[in-house]
Scaffold this active site. Structure first.
Site, PDB file in Angstrom:
ATOM      1  N   CYS A   2       5.107   3.299  -1.098  1.00  0.00           N
ATOM      2  CA  CYS A   2       6.549   3.309  -0.962  1.00  0.00           C
ATOM      3  C   CYS A   2       7.169   3.531  -2.332  1.00  0.00           C
ATOM      4  O   CYS A   2       6.477   3.744  -3.323  1.00  0.00           O
ATOM      5  CB  CYS A   2       7.039   1.973  -0.389  1.00  0.00           C
ATOM      6  SG  CYS A   2       6.252   1.508   1.172  1.00  0.00           S
ATOM      7  N   ASP A  98       1.336  -6.779   5.460  1.00  0.00           N
ATOM      8  CA  ASP A  98       0.848  -7.385   4.225  1.00  0.00           C
ATOM      9  C   ASP A  98       2.007  -7.813   3.337  1.00  0.00           C
ATOM     10  O   ASP A  98       1.848  -8.689   2.486  1.00  0.00           O
ATOM     11  CB  ASP A  98      -0.103  -6.444   3.491  1.00  0.00           C
ATOM     12  CG  ASP A  98       0.497  -5.080   3.191  1.00  0.00           C
ATOM     13  OD1 ASP A  98       1.487  -4.696   3.839  1.00  0.00           O
ATOM     14  OD2 ASP A  98      -0.048  -4.370   2.314  1.00  0.00           O
TER      15      ASP A  98
END
Length: 659
Positions: A2, A98
């Site tokens: 990201c 996560d």
């Protein structure tokens, strides 16, 4: 993977428009969604590439009462095990991501959580009640994280171009950073090539509050004292290594909610990762390779052997020199740093192929050469140490002919020149003994630069001052590995040639050989288990010899390379080359002497860039990439026509307007 951004200010409320504009510079890192959190002191932004918990992993993400927020780029591969541990401690989870594990791990262990993570990350945690921002980066520097202070604010982001979205942030070169890049092939964290902009060093945490900023390591690269290693059985180490690599590959392939492919270069490292996937997982495997029209660089025959043995669905891309020349401006916009080789360009094209085939994630073999002593520079240092014990020995000098068998102008073809070149700086007590020849060669680039007081600093001496005090007790190979893993690995291999070329096409790279447990084991090994004589990666070959064909296992080490000068002067180069070497622009950039650039360009035009010396290839690539950096980021502001508003779905939590 990201993209993350943020603004911290204790003096004024961060501007919502600015954090949105910062995100708009990172659409390639997060095409699947975006989010913003803002309160009176901080704004956090996130551009999402959805891989784990596609439906529920939106960011920025908070704990149950909203007192802790995180924006996170990366993967924590042991999140399943950590989630189980945290659940047993009473934590309750609402997603399968996560990212949420990071939030709860921070609540439970504070900065001690980073030692527990096995993964690749760059992240920011905001503790709203304590008014404290925490930045962290993974051990080896797989994921980037930059920050700058200006006007009473701290800005951070995954890429420099997002920082330059703020027009108040100055844009100018850092001359020491340039000197590092033109000596080590990369800057060394925390420095960058931009004045006032730093990168968080790998393995570090930085905590910022009203009292200031303190940065410290949660992990450091260490090796055992020479001669004091614990007694180690080679066969047991082979078994332990095989087990850890298999597990590292398995979790990187299986812990994903989207398909995962694998790069297959034709060399040992990617062959091992692909073979482990084929043997120890159930999913069908698709592999991706680079071919070159120029046979000097092509490894297609080895790729085919491995793909056929594994029965993969194989895809390849054939790259011509003019493809590299055309892609190079885009490459540099993503590297955000000068590069001395054109090799990142084909990697950009390869990640594009993976994305076209529907893959967001690929497993690759990067890191094995640094961790298991695979580079020629380690073999070269071993031979030079052998020569240093008797510099006048003709027999010892003959060993140099074994170096660089893949190189057209190898030492074996010019033994007299090789002996003169490699016999320089023969001081085994020098902690940089292994790297002096490379640094001396590369730093010749500085002879083309304009005089500048800052650039006269001895960057090599500064780097050596940062070596751990106990390095004097390490064996020579360990010292060489430390230098390689602090300079080339994070700054070039994982950045310019790795993360940046993958994420330019919204593809995440996963690197099993940089797994925490694999690296820890490798760093405890005796040198002879990694480099036995001149046999590089000895233990790795032994651990996986049953999975590899002889053509791969026993082939001479050949590094990944691509045409350099020939890519820019093959007769079909784009007009951008002429623009970048224009004397007025060279003068305006203020890095290189225009007369030297003009002479070098004239030489390239005469030869078409073919059969240029190693130094001239580096020189022209450094000039062109540095000029592009100036044009794109200093004369410009890092923006591009590819920039676009943050990707939907867009979530905004704004406590400023809500109040």
């Amino acid at each position: 993977m990201c993209g993350i951004t943020g603004v911290l200010s204790f003096e004024s409320t961060p501007d919502l428009g600015l954090i949105t504009q910062m995100l708009s510079r990172l659409p390639h890192r997060g095409p699947d969604g975006s989010g913003i959190y803002r309160d009176p002191h901080v704004a956090l932004g996130h551009a999402r590439l959805a891989i784990i918990d596609v439906a529920g992993g939106a960011q920025p993400m908070s704990n149950r009462d909203g007192s802790v927020w995180v924006t996170f780029n990366g993967e924590i591969f042991n999140y399943v095990e950590l989630r189980q541990e945290l659940t047993a401690l009473g934590h309750q989870f609402t997603t399968a991501s996560d990212t949420e594990v990071i939030v709860h791990a921070w609540e439970q262990w504070q900065e001690g959580c980073f030692e527990r993570f096995n993964g690749q990350w760059a992240l920011a945690i905001w503790e709203r009640d304590r008014e404290r921002l925490v930045l962290s980066r993974d051990r080896c520097g797989v994921r980037p994280l930059y920050f700058t202070r200006h006007g009473g604010r701290l800005l951070f982001a995954s890429e420099v171009k997002a920082l330059f979205a703020d027009p108040q942030v100055p844009r100018e070169f850092d001359r020491v950073g340039l000197a590092e890049a033109m000596t080590f092939w990369s800057t060394v964290a925390p420095r960058t090539v931009f004045a006032g902009i730093q990168q968080l060093p790998p393995g570090h945490v930085s905590i910022i509050d009203r009292g200031g900023q303190r940065t410290f390591p949660y992990w450091q690269l260490q090796f055992p004292p020479r001669g004091e290693e614990e007694p180690q059985d080679f066969e047991q180490n082979v078994r332990d290594l095989r087990e850890r690599v298999i597990e590292a590959v398995r979790v990187r392939f299986e812990r994903s909610d989207v398909p995962v492919g694998a790069y297959l270069s034709g060399g040992l490292d990617s062959a091992i990762t692909a073979a482990v996937i084929a043997r120890y997982t159930d999913a069908p495997l698709q592999t991706f390779s680079l071919r070159f029209a120029d046979s000097d660089y092509d490894e297609g025959s080895f790729q085919s052997v491995m793909a056929q043995r594994l029965g993969t669905e194989h895809h390849h891309l054939t790259v011509h020199a003019h493809d590299i020349g055309e892609a190079f401006p885009t490459v540099v916009r993503h590297t955000e740093a000068p590069i001395l080789r054109a090799a990142p360009a084909p990697m950009l094209l390869l990640s594009g192929l993976a994305r076209e085939r529907g893959f967001k994630v690929v497993v690759t073999g990067e890191g094995a050469d640094e961790v298991f002593a695979g580079y020629d520079i380690f073999r070269e240092a071993r031979l030079r140490q052998f020569i240093a014990r008797n510099p006048d020995s003709e027999v010892r000098a003959r060993g140099l002919e074994l170096l660089y068998p893949w190189l057209g102008r190898s030492p074996g073809q010019s033994p007299a020149f090789a002996r003169e070149f490699f016999s320089q700086r023969l001081d085994p007590a020098d902690p940089a003994f292994s790297h002096r020849t490379r640094w001396d060669t590369t730093s010749k680039l500085l002879g083309m630069t304009m005089p500048h007081p800052d650039q006269d600093s001895d960057v090599a001496a500064t780097l050596l001052e940062r070596m751990p005090p106990e390095h004097s007790q390490w064996d020579p190979l360990s010292r060489a590995q430390w230098l390689e893993m602090v300079t080339l690995l994070p700054g070039y291999i994982l950045s310019s040639q790795g993360d940046r070329m993958l994420m330019a096409n919204s593809v995440e790279g996963r690197f099993p050989f940089l797994d925490r447990d694999v690296v820890d084991l490798a760093n405890r090994l005796p040198a002879r288990h990694k480099l036995l004589g001149l046999n590089e990666k000895h233990i790795l070959k032994e651990a996986f010899k049953d999975l590899l064909p002889d053509e791969i296992l026993n082939r001479p080490k050949q590094p990944y390379r691509a045409p350099d000068a020939a890519s820019f002067f093959d007769g079909s180069s784009a007009t951008w080359v002429d623009e970048m070497v224009d004397s007025d622009l060279v003068s305006a950039a203020g890095v290189f002497e225009p007369r030297y650039v003009a002479a070098l360009v004239a030489k390239c035009r005469r030869t078409g860039g073919v059969r240029m010396s190693n130094t001239d290839n580096m020189r022209i690539t450094a000039v062109l990439s540095t000029q592009l950096i100036y044009h794109q980021f200093i004369e410009g502001d890092g923006s591009s026509e590819q920039d676009r508003p943050p990707a939907p779905p867009m979530t905004v939590v704004d406590l400023v307007t809500a109040s």
